[in-house]
Design an enzyme around this catalytic site. Structure first.
Site, PDB file in Angstrom:
ATOM      1  N   VAL A 161       4.758   9.064   1.706  1.00 35.33           N
ATOM      2  CA  VAL A 161       5.597   9.798   0.111  1.00 35.33           C
ATOM      3  C   VAL A 161       3.979   7.865  -0.475  1.00 35.33           C
ATOM      4  O   VAL A 161       4.928   6.780  -0.205  1.00 35.33           O
ATOM      5  CB  VAL A 161       6.268   9.625  -0.012  1.00 35.33           C
ATOM      6  CG1 VAL A 161       6.751   9.412  -1.033  1.00 35.33           C
ATOM      7  CG2 VAL A 161       6.801  10.237   1.036  1.00 35.33           C
ATOM      8  N   PRO A 162       2.952   8.621  -0.846  1.00 32.07           N
ATOM      9  CA  PRO A 162       2.302   6.865  -1.154  1.00 32.07           C
ATOM     10  C   PRO A 162       2.788   5.874  -2.246  1.00 32.07           C
ATOM     11  O   PRO A 162       2.662   5.986  -3.280  1.00 32.07           O
ATOM     12  CB  PRO A 162       0.713   7.834  -1.547  1.00 32.07           C
ATOM     13  CG  PRO A 162       1.680   8.690  -2.347  1.00 32.07           C
ATOM     14  CD  PRO A 162       2.649   9.356  -1.636  1.00 32.07           C
ATOM     15  N   CYS A 163       3.738   5.387  -2.525  1.00 25.20           N
ATOM     16  CA  CYS A 163       4.379   3.666  -3.125  1.00 25.20           C
ATOM     17  C   CYS A 163       2.723   3.031  -2.678  1.00 25.20           C
ATOM     18  O   CYS A 163       3.759   2.740  -4.341  1.00 25.20           O
ATOM     19  CB  CYS A 163       5.677   4.130  -2.942  1.00 25.20           C
ATOM     20  SG  CYS A 163       5.970   3.327  -0.904  1.00 25.20           S
ATOM     21  N   HIS A 164       2.237   3.104  -2.064  1.00 25.42           N
ATOM     22  CA  HIS A 164       1.221   1.977  -2.702  1.00 25.42           C
ATOM     23  C   HIS A 164       0.083   2.823  -3.662  1.00 25.42           C
ATOM     24  O   HIS A 164      -0.386   1.447  -3.898  1.00 25.42           O
ATOM     25  CB  HIS A 164       0.318   1.647  -1.528  1.00 25.42           C
ATOM     26  CG  HIS A 164      -0.357   2.934  -0.875  1.00 25.42           C
ATOM     27  ND1 HIS A 164       0.710   3.499   0.058  1.00 25.42           N
ATOM     28  CD2 HIS A 164      -0.942   3.713  -0.853  1.00 25.42           C
ATOM     29  CE1 HIS A 164      -0.195   4.944   0.084  1.00 25.42           C
ATOM     30  NE2 HIS A 164      -1.658   4.545  -0.456  1.00 25.42           N
ATOM     31  N   ARG A 165       0.345   3.881  -3.713  1.00 25.73           N
ATOM     32  CA  ARG A 165      -0.565   3.819  -4.949  1.00 25.73           C
ATOM     33  C   ARG A 165       0.137   3.698  -6.388  1.00 25.73           C
ATOM     34  O   ARG A 165      -0.592   3.851  -7.555  1.00 25.73           O
ATOM     35  CB  ARG A 165      -0.757   5.591  -5.238  1.00 25.73           C
ATOM     36  CG  ARG A 165      -1.860   5.786  -3.346  1.00 25.73           C
ATOM     37  CD  ARG A 165      -2.398   7.360  -3.621  1.00 25.73           C
ATOM     38  NE  ARG A 165      -3.398   7.419  -2.471  1.00 25.73           N
ATOM     39  CZ  ARG A 165      -2.920   8.488  -1.873  1.00 25.73           C
ATOM     40  NH1 ARG A 165      -2.248   9.587  -2.326  1.00 25.73           N
ATOM     41  NH2 ARG A 165      -3.035   7.996  -0.611  1.00 25.73           N
TER      42      ARG A 165
END
Length: 195
Positions: A161-165
């Site tokens: 779940v790309p919270c880094h984006r």
DNA sequence: GACAGATGAAGGA
DNA sequence: TCCTTCATCTGTC
């Protein structure tokens, strides 16, 4: 101090070039993902004493197992299949590619708001970033930018779940539960250079 | 009910 | 520009 991973989860290691991640599965799907060398990944507190309600979420690319009852014992779930999907997805993301398919994600114990934030993040492609404010607008709550940050921090399944984006305004790095170094590295793999 | 938080925007130096 | 302050919303205890 927050609690560690729920004892009812099955933890399986995932060896990658970046180190050994730990995937934790419930009867409903992938529940948590720990970064390598994470002392004790701070997972959102799950409701206690009971089986997961129907908050299992499925990524857009995952259509199988969509009606899995929450009371299925862990011994009866296709754990190896889920794990294969998790490993493949993780390796793809670490390589800066979009995962072909994700296992069912068990977001039991989380709020509707958090899930809407995470769903919005799942729609982001590699190299595609959004600000906390943009995520807030995407989910129809343009003023809930701080709450979006909180939801990102509560994300139990980082990387997939790309919270880094999700960046702060002005493409600043903002924060990251797994550490800003990880956020920087993940973004770099996708060709994103924060301000 | 109070407080904290991975923000955003505005205003001043 | 950079820094400070304040408004805003949600989750947690």
């Amino acid at each position: 101090m927050k609690t560690a991973a729920s004892p009812s989860l099955i933890a399986l290691p995932i060896a990658t070039a970046e180190g050994e991640f730990i995937a934790r599965y419930s009867a409903a799907g992938l529940a948590e993902l720990d970064f390598p060398n994470a002392k004790a990944f701070v997972a959102p507190k799950r409701s206690e004493g009971g089986q997961p309600p129907s908050s299992t979420l499925h990524p857009p690319s995952s259509s199988a197992q969509s009606d899995r009852p929450s009371s299925v014992p862990l011994s009866a779930v296709p754990l190896s299949g889920w794990h294969r999907l998790t490993v493949a997805a993780l390796q793809n993301v670490l390589a800066g590619r979009a995962p072909k398919k994700l296992p069912p994600l068990d977001w039991f114990g989380t709020t509707e708001f958090q899930q809407s934030v995470w769903r919005a993040m799942l729609r982001l492609k590699p190299g595609q970033t959004r600000s906390y404010g943009e995520i807030a607008r995407l989910i129809g709550r343009p003023r809930a930018v701080r709450a979006v940050g909180g939801a990102c921090g509560a994300n139990p399944i980082p990387v997939l779940v790309p919270c880094h984006r999700v960046l702060a305004a002005g493409r600043r790095l903002g924060g990251f539960g797994g550490g800003l170094d990880w956020k920087r590295r993940l973004l770099a793999r996708e060709g994103v250079v924060p301000a």
